[in-house]
Scaffold this motif. Sequence first.
Motif, PDB file in Angstrom:
ATOM      1  N   SER A  17       0.838  -1.201   0.000  1.00  0.00           N
ATOM      2  CA  SER A  17       0.000   0.000   0.000  1.00  0.00           C
ATOM      3  C   SER A  17       0.868   1.244   0.000  1.00  0.00           C
ATOM      4  O   SER A  17       2.012   1.222   0.458  1.00  0.00           O
ATOM      5  N   ARG A  67      -9.783  -0.801  -4.710  1.00  0.00           N
ATOM      6  CA  ARG A  67      -8.406  -0.829  -4.191  1.00  0.00           C
ATOM      7  C   ARG A  67      -7.948   0.543  -3.712  1.00  0.00           C
ATOM      8  O   ARG A  67      -7.175   0.646  -2.772  1.00  0.00           O
ATOM      9  N   ASN A  87      -4.235   0.578  -2.073  1.00  0.00           N
ATOM     10  CA  ASN A  87      -4.009  -0.744  -1.502  1.00  0.00           C
ATOM     11  C   ASN A  87      -3.909  -1.783  -2.619  1.00  0.00           C
ATOM     12  O   ASN A  87      -4.344  -1.538  -3.748  1.00  0.00           O
TER      13      ASN A  87
END
Length: 125
Positions: A17, A67, A87
């Motif tokens: 991330s 995401r 992420n």
Amino acid sequence: QVQLVESGGGLVQAGDSLRLSCAVSGRSFDMPVIGWFRQAPGKEREFVAYITWSGSNTYYADSVKGRFTISTISRDNTKNTVILQMNSLKPEDTAVYYCAVGRWLGVRPRNYEYWGQGTQVTVSS
């Protein structure tokens, strides 16, 4: 005049991330839309996500939906910050990431009037 400064890029591995920040200062009160775009080498600049300062409108590109998360941190009337939480990063997310502000909602670069200098994100496999 509006100034934008991106930060938070770097080199990460697939699945990791990163949190990008965009500090917006100056006369941005009539620029209610903040967008994130990215540009990979040899490719056109592409839309990633946008948000309004009120937070009432957000929109994501299909490639990052689920995401990435875009959010705002309002500090005062002259300086505000937009966050792009990324992420489950993939190698295809590798690009220079830019934030920009504009007057109207849109996914095209021409919808935005002021741009930052960009921050490099590299995702290794």
